[in-house]
Design a protein around this motif. Structure first.
Motif, PDB file in Angstrom:
ATOM      1  N   THR A   2      63.752   5.186  86.972  1.00  0.00           N
ATOM      2  CA  THR A   2      63.810   6.598  86.628  1.00  0.00           C
ATOM      3  C   THR A   2      64.091   6.805  85.143  1.00  0.00           C
ATOM      4  OG1 THR A   2      64.618   7.068  88.837  1.00  0.00           O
ATOM      5  CG2 THR A   2      64.952   8.768  87.197  1.00  0.00           C
ATOM      6  N   GLY A   3      63.535   7.905  84.601  1.00  0.00           N
ATOM      7  CA  GLY A   3      63.818   8.285  83.220  1.00  0.00           C
ATOM      8  C   GLY A   3      63.025   7.526  82.188  1.00  0.00           C
ATOM      9  N   SER A   4      61.741   7.275  82.451  1.00  0.00           N
ATOM     10  CA  SER A   4      60.924   6.487  81.530  1.00  0.00           C
ATOM     11  C   SER A   4      60.799   7.153  80.164  1.00  0.00           C
ATOM     12  CB  SER A   4      59.532   6.250  82.130  1.00  0.00           C
ATOM     13  OG  SER A   4      58.888   7.474  82.452  1.00  0.00           O
ATOM     14  N   LEU A   5      60.717   8.493  80.112  1.00  0.00           N
ATOM     15  CA  LEU A   5      60.605   9.182  78.833  1.00  0.00           C
ATOM     16  C   LEU A   5      61.847   8.973  77.988  1.00  0.00           C
ATOM     17  CD1 LEU A   5      59.195  11.152  76.894  1.00  0.00           C
ATOM     18  CD2 LEU A   5      60.204  13.028  78.205  1.00  0.00           C
ATOM     19  N   ARG A   7      64.061   6.506  78.066  1.00  0.00           N
ATOM     20  CA  ARG A   7      64.136   5.128  77.565  1.00  0.00           C
ATOM     21  C   ARG A   7      63.119   4.907  76.452  1.00  0.00           C
ATOM     22  NH1 ARG A   7      63.775   4.337  82.932  1.00  0.00           N
ATOM     23  NH2 ARG A   7      61.766   3.275  82.737  1.00  0.00           N
ATOM     24  N   ALA A   8      61.938   5.480  76.607  1.00  0.00           N
ATOM     25  CA  ALA A   8      60.903   5.291  75.597  1.00  0.00           C
ATOM     26  C   ALA A   8      61.301   5.916  74.269  1.00  0.00           C
ATOM     27  CB  ALA A   8      59.578   5.883  76.087  1.00  0.00           C
ATOM     28  N   LEU A   9      61.868   7.104  74.298  1.00  0.00           N
ATOM     29  CA  LEU A   9      62.281   7.764  73.057  1.00  0.00           C
ATOM     30  C   LEU A   9      63.315   6.932  72.312  1.00  0.00           C
ATOM     31  CD1 LEU A   9      62.579  11.491  74.203  1.00  0.00           C
ATOM     32  CD2 LEU A   9      60.901  10.544  72.611  1.00  0.00           C
ATOM     33  N   ALA A  10      64.268   6.392  73.029  1.00  0.00           N
ATOM     34  CA  ALA A  10      65.273   5.539  72.389  1.00  0.00           C
ATOM     35  C   ALA A  10      64.625   4.293  71.797  1.00  0.00           C
ATOM     36  CB  ALA A  10      66.346   5.153  73.415  1.00  0.00           C
ATOM     37  N   GLY A  11      63.656   3.734  72.512  1.00  0.00           N
ATOM     38  CA  GLY A  11      62.959   2.551  72.015  1.00  0.00           C
ATOM     39  C   GLY A  11      62.146   2.828  70.773  1.00  0.00           C
ATOM     40  N   HIS A  12      61.438   3.954  70.745  1.00  0.00           N
ATOM     41  CA  HIS A  12      60.649   4.290  69.554  1.00  0.00           C
ATOM     42  C   HIS A  12      61.548   4.543  68.347  1.00  0.00           C
ATOM     43  CE1 HIS A  12      57.364   4.391  72.262  1.00  0.00           C
ATOM     44  NE2 HIS A  12      57.507   5.618  72.693  1.00  0.00           N
ATOM     45  N   ALA A  13      62.685   5.192  68.580  1.00  0.00           N
ATOM     46  CA  ALA A  13      63.614   5.461  67.479  1.00  0.00           C
ATOM     47  C   ALA A  13      64.134   4.171  66.860  1.00  0.00           C
ATOM     48  CB  ALA A  13      64.786   6.307  67.987  1.00  0.00           C
ATOM     49  N   GLU A  14      64.255   3.142  67.680  1.00  0.00           N
ATOM     50  CA  GLU A  14      64.736   1.850  67.194  1.00  0.00           C
ATOM     51  C   GLU A  14      63.622   1.021  66.568  1.00  0.00           C
ATOM     52  OE1 GLU A  14      67.468  -1.146  66.397  1.00  0.00           O
ATOM     53  OE2 GLU A  14      67.885   0.845  67.242  1.00  0.00           O
ATOM     54  N   ALA A  15      62.460   0.970  67.227  1.00  0.00           N
ATOM     55  CA  ALA A  15      61.377   0.084  66.790  1.00  0.00           C
ATOM     56  C   ALA A  15      60.499   0.683  65.694  1.00  0.00           C
ATOM     57  CB  ALA A  15      60.505  -0.281  67.994  1.00  0.00           C
ATOM     58  N   GLU A 142      72.795   8.931  82.855  1.00  0.00           N
ATOM     59  CA  GLU A 142      72.014   8.281  83.910  1.00  0.00           C
ATOM     60  C   GLU A 142      71.469   9.358  84.845  1.00  0.00           C
ATOM     61  OE1 GLU A 142      71.269   5.101  84.283  1.00  0.00           O
ATOM     62  OE2 GLU A 142      72.374   4.459  82.499  1.00  0.00           O
ATOM     63  N   VAL A 143      70.183   9.263  85.170  1.00  0.00           N
ATOM     64  CA  VAL A 143      69.590  10.229  86.088  1.00  0.00           C
ATOM     65  C   VAL A 143      68.973   9.486  87.268  1.00  0.00           C
ATOM     66  CG1 VAL A 143      69.149  12.008  84.361  1.00  0.00           C
ATOM     67  CG2 VAL A 143      67.428  10.247  84.773  1.00  0.00           C
ATOM     68  N   GLY A 144      69.001  10.125  88.418  1.00  0.00           N
ATOM     69  CA  GLY A 144      68.412   9.555  89.616  1.00  0.00           C
ATOM     70  C   GLY A 144      67.032  10.105  89.875  1.00  0.00           C
ATOM     71  N   PRO A 145      66.270   9.500  90.771  1.00  0.00           N
ATOM     72  CA  PRO A 145      64.890   9.932  91.036  1.00  0.00           C
ATOM     73  C   PRO A 145      64.777  11.397  91.452  1.00  0.00           C
ATOM     74  CG  PRO A 145      65.349   7.840  92.113  1.00  0.00           C
ATOM     75  CD  PRO A 145      66.651   8.337  91.597  1.00  0.00           C
ATOM     76  N   GLU A 146      65.767  11.901  92.192  1.00  0.00           N
ATOM     77  CA  GLU A 146      65.692  13.275  92.677  1.00  0.00           C
ATOM     78  C   GLU A 146      66.411  14.276  91.780  1.00  0.00           C
ATOM     79  OE1 GLU A 146      63.608  14.128  95.036  1.00  0.00           O
ATOM     80  OE2 GLU A 146      63.103  11.985  95.138  1.00  0.00           O
ATOM     81  N   ASP A 147      67.018  13.801  90.683  1.00  0.00           N
ATOM     82  CA  ASP A 147      67.570  14.735  89.707  1.00  0.00           C
ATOM     83  C   ASP A 147      66.418  15.498  89.062  1.00  0.00           C
ATOM     84  OD1 ASP A 147      70.250  14.123  90.068  1.00  0.00           O
ATOM     85  OD2 ASP A 147      70.216  12.510  88.584  1.00  0.00           O
ATOM     86  N   LEU A 148      66.591  16.792  88.855  1.00  0.00           N
ATOM     87  CA  LEU A 148      65.513  17.599  88.293  1.00  0.00           C
ATOM     88  C   LEU A 148      65.320  17.313  86.805  1.00  0.00           C
ATOM     89  CD1 LEU A 148      66.013  21.107  89.961  1.00  0.00           C
ATOM     90  CD2 LEU A 148      64.630  19.157  90.725  1.00  0.00           C
ATOM     91  N   LEU A 171      57.939  13.205  87.649  1.00  0.00           N
ATOM     92  CA  LEU A 171      57.512  13.073  86.258  1.00  0.00           C
ATOM     93  C   LEU A 171      57.144  11.627  85.945  1.00  0.00           C
ATOM     94  CD1 LEU A 171      57.139  14.661  83.637  1.00  0.00           C
ATOM     95  CD2 LEU A 171      59.523  14.163  83.069  1.00  0.00           C
ATOM     96  N   ASP A 172      57.948  10.681  86.409  1.00  0.00           N
ATOM     97  CA  ASP A 172      57.649   9.268  86.174  1.00  0.00           C
ATOM     98  C   ASP A 172      56.357   8.850  86.873  1.00  0.00           C
ATOM     99  OD1 ASP A 172      59.869   8.954  84.614  1.00  0.00           O
ATOM    100  OD2 ASP A 172      61.084   7.984  86.137  1.00  0.00           O
ATOM    101  N   ALA A 173      56.134   9.351  88.091  1.00  0.00           N
ATOM    102  CA  ALA A 173      54.906   9.027  88.816  1.00  0.00           C
ATOM    103  C   ALA A 173      53.689   9.586  88.087  1.00  0.00           C
ATOM    104  CB  ALA A 173      54.974   9.578  90.237  1.00  0.00           C
ATOM    105  N   PHE A 174      53.816  10.793  87.550  1.00  0.00           N
ATOM    106  CA  PHE A 174      52.723  11.383  86.782  1.00  0.00           C
ATOM    107  C   PHE A 174      52.412  10.540  85.544  1.00  0.00           C
ATOM    108  CE2 PHE A 174      51.689  13.920  83.017  1.00  0.00           C
ATOM    109  CZ  PHE A 174      50.435  14.383  83.378  1.00  0.00           C
ATOM    110  N   PHE A 175      53.436  10.170  84.789  1.00  0.00           N
ATOM    111  CA  PHE A 175      53.229   9.351  83.594  1.00  0.00           C
ATOM    112  C   PHE A 175      52.499   8.051  83.937  1.00  0.00           C
ATOM    113  CE2 PHE A 175      57.229  11.294  81.459  1.00  0.00           C
ATOM    114  CZ  PHE A 175      56.460  12.303  80.898  1.00  0.00           C
ATOM    115  N   ALA A 176      52.926   7.410  85.015  1.00  0.00           N
ATOM    116  CA  ALA A 176      52.317   6.133  85.397  1.00  0.00           C
ATOM    117  C   ALA A 176      50.879   6.311  85.844  1.00  0.00           C
ATOM    118  CB  ALA A 176      53.136   5.487  86.521  1.00  0.00           C
ATOM    119  N   GLY A 177      50.582   7.413  86.511  1.00  0.00           N
ATOM    120  CA  GLY A 177      49.242   7.620  87.028  1.00  0.00           C
ATOM    121  C   GLY A 177      48.233   8.040  85.991  1.00  0.00           C
ATOM    122  N   VAL A 178      48.637   8.901  85.057  1.00  0.00           N
ATOM    123  CA  VAL A 178      47.675   9.465  84.106  1.00  0.00           C
ATOM    124  C   VAL A 178      47.562   8.635  82.825  1.00  0.00           C
ATOM    125  CG1 VAL A 178      49.173  10.985  82.726  1.00  0.00           C
ATOM    126  CG2 VAL A 178      46.844  11.725  83.311  1.00  0.00           C
ATOM    127  N   GLY A 179      48.554   7.798  82.553  1.00  0.00           N
ATOM    128  CA  GLY A 179      48.551   7.017  81.314  1.00  0.00           C
ATOM    129  C   GLY A 179      47.284   6.212  81.084  1.00  0.00           C
TER     130      GLY A 179
END
Length: 502
Positions: A2-5, A7-15, A142-148, A171-179
């Motif tokens: 959960t929370g792919s966006l 984690r990605a933002l933190a990664g881009h800020a670092e890398a 930390e967020v769970g799958p059913e957290d809005l 939201l995570d399922a959408f990102f994975a499917g449309v990417g």
């Protein structure tokens, strides 16, 4: 996970801290700066007791502050509720009253207006939070799958707006499917044309940031010349826009002729039945582009079915299919007698992780929106279609797009398509209006192409050449522009009023 966006933002800020993340008319933020400001908003919210499980309103004016606010709410573990800045104050006040947010975020310059318009709700200026907490280290909640993740309000066509609750799971399922379909990467340059309270913003704002791309925040109004100039100047690679906006851009001045659009790789569109001529105009003007015709309600996280279009077919008039389901999405069809099948025809039913949790504070409407089939929860779209032998789904309009006049059953989309096939017509809207002779009669609003001229008799003759006479509109109303909602979609309420339809 959960929370792919987040984690990605933190990664881009670092890398890639200095890579451009967001570009507006007045600012450019790299990923480090964007993440720092969003984290400051999150820290400010948490220090005020606002975090996981809370709703936070965001004044949806298209600005760097609004984007920072959206991301900050997510980092805090809360869900954002974007408010349409162009909506009447009474409507926004009503949405705030319905959602009950813990606070509403907005730019400092709008605080006096928001104080006067929104009533007794806690208001926080984004700039104040950034100044107060910008130097604090922050660990995302930390967020769970059913957290809005967010709550988007529908247009209120039923008379009472409904808050669509989208969890991180969806939201995570959408990102994975449309990417894989859009192929956005760190070198991509994406143009945001959608309003922040419109679900397409998930495609042209959040998805590019997930993949480390550069996002240009487009103007609040889709001014054709301005957008086309921006696409050329910034060498935009990815664009998402509703069909009517693409048509508007394609018909600006001399159309797309002479425009340098070679940078474009993907155009995501949908929300309306596509005009084939519009699609072909873009394919002809941008030699490397592929248009993706997407379908999906807000209740299923924007997009669940998609059809890539790359074939150059000048003169095409046949409508495009909406395609095949994204990975993880199941589509079935419910016939009028209640039976459910894999191929239809019938009402489209959607299942999978992209579905909403439900409607905020609307238990009865939420119960009516879902149907359990073989133990699996499906969302009832109200849209009609069928699946062909090749697995590709075609859209057949909404259930309420069918009318009966003089005993004949008529699909309004079929009539509209015939009108739009006239070379002088840019856009058409068809409705059934009260008629003293037959009870109901078809009426049509028409926007002509720039410089074109045609009269009602010629339009009626053109439609009569393709459809039975009972499907020919009795009245044609010519208008210079279609009234539009702030999302860019045609304002169907005002269009119906133009022809006296109920």
């Amino acid at each position: 996970m959960t929370g792919s966006l987040l984690r990605a933002l933190a990664g881009h800020a670092e890398a890639a801290p200095d890579r451009a993340a967001l570009v507006t008319s007045g600012r450019q933020l790299g990923y480090r700066e964007l993440y720092r400001e969003a984290a400051a908003v999150a820290a400010g919210l948490n220090r005020r007791g606002i975090g996981r499980g809370a709703l936070v309103g965001v004044h949806g004016e298209k600005s760097a502050e609004a984007v920072t606010a959206l991301l900050g709410v997510l980092l805090a573990g809360a869900a954002y509720v974007p408010l349409d800045p162009s909506a009447p104050a009474a409507r926004r006040r009503g949405l705030v009253g319905d959602a009950g947010p813990a606070a509403v975020l907005g730019p400092r310059s709008r605080m006096p207006r928001l104080t006067a318009e929104l009533g007794p709700v806690r208001l926080l200026a984004v700039e104040d939070l950034v100044e107060q907490h910008g130097d604090e280290p922050y660990r995302p909640a930390e967020v769970g799958p059913e957290d809005l993740a967010y709550v988007l309000y529908t247009s209120g066509s039923t008379g009472r707006p409904k808050g669509v609750c989208i969890p991180h799971r969806a939201l995570d399922a959408f990102f994975a499917g449309v990417g894989p379909l859009l192929e956005i990467g760190p070198e991509s340059v994406c143009l945001n044309t959608s309003a922040l309270h419109f679900d397409v913003s998930v495609v042209d704002l959040l998805l590019p940031l997930l993949h480390g791309a550069t996002v240009h925040l487009g103007p609040a109004l889709p001014l054709p010349a301005l957008l086309l100039d921006l696409i050329e100047r910034e060498r935009v690679t990815h664009l998402a826009a509703v069909g009517s906006t693409l048509t508007l851009l394609a018909q600006q001045g001399d159309g797309l002729t002479g425009r340098r659009l070679g940078s474009l790789r993907r155009i995501m569109t949908g929300a309306e039945v596509l005009n084939p001529a519009t699609v072909q105009s873009w394919l002809a003007a941008a030699e490397q582009v592929r248009v993706v015709n997407g379908y999906g309600p807000t209740e299923a996280t924007c997009l669940v079915v998609a059809q890539p279009i790359a074939e150059r077919e000048p003169g095409r008039t046949a409508h495009y299919p909406i395609g095949t389901p994204l990975p993880g999405v199941t589509v079935a069809f419910r016939a009028p007698d209640g039976t459910v099948s894999e191929h239809g025809p019938g009402e489209l039913l959607i299942a999978g992780d992209q579905l909403m949790t439900g409607y905020l504070n609307r238990p009865e409407e939420q119960a009516a929106a879902f149907l359990e089939v073989a133990g699996v929860r499906h969302y009832r779209t109200g849209d009609l279609g069928r699946r062909g032998p090749d697995g590709v789904i075609t859209f057949a309009g909404r259930a309420d797009d069918e009318v009966k006049i003089r005993g004949y059953r008529i699909n309004l989309n079929e009539v509209r398509g015939s009108v739009e096939s006239h070379p002088a017509v840019a856009q058409a809207f068809v409705a059934a209006a009260p008629d003293g002779r037959d009870g109901l009669a078809l009426a049509c609003v028409v926007r002509l192409r720039a410089g074109a001229a045609v009269d009602q008799a010629a339009l009626a003759a053109h439609v009569a050449g393709a459809l039975p006479r009972y499907m020919v509109p009795r009245e044609f109303v010519l208008v210079p522009e279609f009234p539009a909602l702030s999302t860019g979609k045609p304002d169907t309420v005002r269009l119906r009023e133009l022809v006296g339809a109920r």
